[in-house]
Design an enzyme around this catalytic site. Structure first.
Site, PDB file in Angstrom:
ATOM      1  N   ARG A 283      -9.263   6.895   4.529  1.00 40.97           N
ATOM      2  CA  ARG A 283      -8.592   5.798   3.876  1.00 40.97           C
ATOM      3  C   ARG A 283      -8.381   6.196   2.387  1.00 40.97           C
ATOM      4  NH1 ARG A 283     -13.198   2.263   5.517  1.00 40.97           N
ATOM      5  NH2 ARG A 283     -12.609   0.756   3.833  1.00 40.97           N
TER       6      ARG A 283
ATOM      7  N   ARG B   9       0.969  -1.083  -0.239  1.00 40.73           N
ATOM      8  CA  ARG B   9       0.037   0.012  -0.163  1.00 40.73           C
ATOM      9  C   ARG B   9       0.837   1.292  -0.235  1.00 40.73           C
ATOM     10  NH1 ARG B   9      -5.701  -0.373   1.912  1.00 40.73           N
ATOM     11  NH2 ARG B   9      -6.000  -2.531   2.034  1.00 40.73           N
TER      12      ARG B   9
ATOM     13  N   ARG C  95     -18.480  -2.942   8.976  1.00 36.36           N
ATOM     14  CA  ARG C  95     -16.892  -2.518   9.459  1.00 36.36           C
ATOM     15  C   ARG C  95     -16.700  -1.389  10.347  1.00 36.36           C
ATOM     16  NH1 ARG C  95     -12.914  -4.085   4.538  1.00 36.36           N
ATOM     17  NH2 ARG C  95     -11.928  -2.277   5.372  1.00 36.36           N
TER      18      ARG C  95
HETATM   19  P1  AP5 Z   1      -8.972  -3.310   3.666  1.00 34.37           P
HETATM   20  O1  AP5 Z   1      -9.799  -4.453   4.262  1.00 34.37           O
HETATM   21  O2  AP5 Z   1      -7.927  -3.849   2.512  1.00 34.37           O
HETATM   22  O3  AP5 Z   1      -9.812  -2.233   3.275  1.00 34.37           O
HETATM   23  P2  AP5 Z   1      -9.783  -1.013   2.546  1.00 34.37           P
HETATM   24  O4  AP5 Z   1      -8.451  -0.830   1.742  1.00 34.37           O
HETATM   25  O5  AP5 Z   1     -10.756  -0.068   2.846  1.00 34.37           O
HETATM   26  O6  AP5 Z   1     -10.396  -1.576   1.179  1.00 34.37           O
HETATM   27  P3  AP5 Z   1     -11.945  -2.310   0.996  1.00 34.37           P
HETATM   28  O7  AP5 Z   1     -12.148  -3.616   1.710  1.00 34.37           O
HETATM   29  O8  AP5 Z   1     -12.837  -1.169   1.664  1.00 34.37           O
HETATM   30  O9  AP5 Z   1     -12.269  -2.380  -0.711  1.00 34.37           O
HETATM   31  P4  AP5 Z   1     -12.506  -3.316  -1.730  1.00 34.37           P
HETATM   32  O10 AP5 Z   1     -11.954  -2.869  -2.912  1.00 34.37           O
HETATM   33  O11 AP5 Z   1     -12.107  -4.673  -1.178  1.00 34.37           O
HETATM   34  O12 AP5 Z   1     -13.963  -3.510  -1.742  1.00 34.37           O
HETATM   35  P5  AP5 Z   1     -15.352  -4.684  -1.699  1.00 34.37           P
HETATM   36  O13 AP5 Z   1     -14.817  -5.883  -2.565  1.00 34.37           O
HETATM   37  O14 AP5 Z   1     -15.387  -5.041  -0.153  1.00 34.37           O
HETATM   38  O15 AP5 Z   1      -7.980  -2.698   4.663  1.00 34.37           O
HETATM   39  C1  AP5 Z   1      -8.440  -2.319   6.093  1.00 34.37           C
HETATM   40  C2  AP5 Z   1      -7.504  -1.668   6.703  1.00 34.37           C
HETATM   41  O16 AP5 Z   1      -6.398  -2.500   7.337  1.00 34.37           O
HETATM   42  C3  AP5 Z   1      -6.752  -0.485   6.489  1.00 34.37           C
HETATM   43  O17 AP5 Z   1      -7.351   0.784   6.336  1.00 34.37           O
HETATM   44  C4  AP5 Z   1      -5.572  -0.605   7.000  1.00 34.37           C
HETATM   45  O18 AP5 Z   1      -5.705   0.150   8.358  1.00 34.37           O
HETATM   46  C5  AP5 Z   1      -5.245  -2.017   7.302  1.00 34.37           C
HETATM   47  N1  AP5 Z   1      -4.223  -2.475   6.168  1.00 34.37           N
HETATM   48  C6  AP5 Z   1      -4.774  -3.264   4.987  1.00 34.37           C
HETATM   49  N2  AP5 Z   1      -3.630  -3.594   4.216  1.00 34.37           N
HETATM   50  C7  AP5 Z   1      -2.614  -2.822   4.916  1.00 34.37           C
HETATM   51  C8  AP5 Z   1      -1.340  -2.769   4.315  1.00 34.37           C
HETATM   52  N3  AP5 Z   1      -0.911  -3.222   3.360  1.00 34.37           N
HETATM   53  N4  AP5 Z   1      -0.620  -1.781   4.983  1.00 34.37           N
HETATM   54  C9  AP5 Z   1      -0.923  -1.137   6.181  1.00 34.37           C
HETATM   55  N5  AP5 Z   1      -2.265  -1.356   6.697  1.00 34.37           N
HETATM   56  C10 AP5 Z   1      -3.081  -2.036   5.874  1.00 34.37           C
HETATM   57  O19 AP5 Z   1     -16.496  -3.827  -2.125  1.00 34.37           O
HETATM   58  C11 AP5 Z   1     -17.221  -2.921  -1.417  1.00 34.37           C
HETATM   59  C12 AP5 Z   1     -18.626  -3.113  -1.263  1.00 34.37           C
HETATM   60  O20 AP5 Z   1     -19.109  -2.986  -2.710  1.00 34.37           O
HETATM   61  C13 AP5 Z   1     -18.912  -4.701  -0.903  1.00 34.37           C
HETATM   62  O21 AP5 Z   1     -20.235  -4.309  -0.153  1.00 34.37           O
HETATM   63  C14 AP5 Z   1     -19.506  -5.470  -2.233  1.00 34.37           C
HETATM   64  O22 AP5 Z   1     -20.220  -5.889  -1.943  1.00 34.37           O
HETATM   65  C15 AP5 Z   1     -19.692  -4.071  -3.154  1.00 34.37           C
HETATM   66  N6  AP5 Z   1     -19.453  -4.306  -4.480  1.00 34.37           N
HETATM   67  C16 AP5 Z   1     -18.070  -4.654  -4.933  1.00 34.37           C
HETATM   68  N7  AP5 Z   1     -17.971  -4.596  -6.289  1.00 34.37           N
HETATM   69  C17 AP5 Z   1     -19.187  -4.402  -6.907  1.00 34.37           C
HETATM   70  C18 AP5 Z   1     -19.925  -4.058  -8.185  1.00 34.37           C
HETATM   71  N8  AP5 Z   1     -18.927  -4.383  -9.098  1.00 34.37           N
HETATM   72  N9  AP5 Z   1     -21.212  -3.751  -8.306  1.00 34.37           N
HETATM   73  C19 AP5 Z   1     -21.733  -3.385  -7.282  1.00 34.37           C
HETATM   74  N10 AP5 Z   1     -21.363  -3.488  -5.862  1.00 34.37           N
HETATM   75  C20 AP5 Z   1     -20.207  -4.050  -5.555  1.00 34.37           C
HETATM   76 MG    MG Z   2     -11.588  -5.344   0.715  1.00 31.81          MG
END
Ligand code: AP5
Ligand code: MG
Length: 211
Positions: free
Chosen positions: A170, A88, A159
């Site tokens: 974020r 990241r 979450r």
């Molecule tokens: P993490 O869990 O990775 O959260 P994030 O970065 O905030 O990413 P998201 O999980 O929110 O996004 P996503 O792209 O996976 O979306 P999703 O598929 O769920 O990290 C959380 C925390 O951990 C960070 O803030 C940090 O503190 C720490 N961390 C993690 N990695 C780190 C690192 N490398 N270094 C340091 N700290 C770290 O989709 C979102 C929603 O939309 C879902 O409800 C889904 O059902 C819906 N959806 C998805 N795609 C579609 C679509 N095409 N059409 C309609 N709905 C959709």
């Molecule tokens: Mg995710």
């Protein structure tokens, strides 16, 4: 096959990552989910991670890099893996070292800000297995039974870091810290439009992989 998924919060890395994982039978390694599991189990890493995660900040680079390095040597990663949410920032990419060169596909998901916000506020996650759902009609997937995970029957929750304030933080961190990685590796990163339905996005990913 080793894949890295990049993209802002809500772009669908977890959702599409799961579809890729099922198709190719390689594990999806979500850095965030691994940290949330560590928090739930109360491990040393989990204790360190908790305050960073709940406020929407990144955990220290050495901590997450060690977690990932230890994970990818496990037996189930012998045919490859999908990394979601790692690295990241440039420091993490540097700590990952030569392993950056071994990645076959670096894919960046792009979607408009309003779409990201809407998806994130409607997201529900299984407390037990981490599976991802959404409560809004235009988002996907929806659980068959409200509040219950289709896969394991676990409780669906919102979450802690899916508050508007933490989401904004974020997204800012993504811009400031993660985008520089994409610039550095721009000749290897393939961008795809991730603004529409999961199946369409999944097919775009398959085109890249099967080319
Ligand atoms: P993490 O869990 O990775 O959260 P994030 O970065 O905030 O990413 P998201 O999980 O929110 O996004 P996503 O792209 O996976 O979306 P999703 O598929 O769920 O990290 C959380 C925390 O951990 C960070 O803030 C940090 O503190 C720490 N961390 C993690 N990695 C780190 C690192 N490398 N270094 C340091 N700290 C770290 O989709 C979102 C929603 O939309 C879902 O409800 C889904 O059902 C819906 N959806 C998805 N795609 C579609 C679509 N095409 N059409 C309609 N709905 C959709
Ligand atoms: Mg995710």
């Amino acid at each position: 096959m080793k894949i890295m998924l990049f993209g802002p919060q809500g772009a669908g890395k977890g959702t599409i990552g799961e579809m890729i994982s099922e198709k190719y039978n390689i594990p999806l390694l979500s850095a965030g989910q691994m940290l949330r599991d560590a928090m739930k189990e109360g491990t040393e890493v989990g204790k360190i991670a908790e305050k960073y995660i709940n406020e929407g900040n990144l955990v220290p680079p050495e901590v997450i890099t060690d977690v990932i390095k230890e994970r990818i040597i496990k037996d189930d990663c012998k045919d490859g893996f999908i990394l979601d949410g790692f690295p990241r920032n440039l420091k993490q990419a540097e700590l990952f070292g030569d392993k950056m060169d071994e990645i076959d596909y670096m894919i960046e998901f792009e979607a408009p800000m309003e779409v990201l916000m809407r998806r994130l506020t409607g997201r529900r996650t299984c407390r037990n297995c981490g599976a991802i759902y959404n409560i809004f009609p235009e988002c996907a997937p929806h659980p068959k039974e409200e509040g219950k995970c289709d896969k394991c029957g676990g409780e669906l929750y919102q979450r802690e870091d899916d508050t508007e304030e933490a989401i904004k933080k974020r997204l800012n961190i993504y811009k400031e810290e993660t985008e520089p990685i994409l610039q550095k590796y721009n000749n290897r990163v393939v961008k795809i439009d991730a603004g529409d339905n999961p199946q369409a996005i999944f097919e775009r990913v398959l085109k890249i992989i099967e080319k």
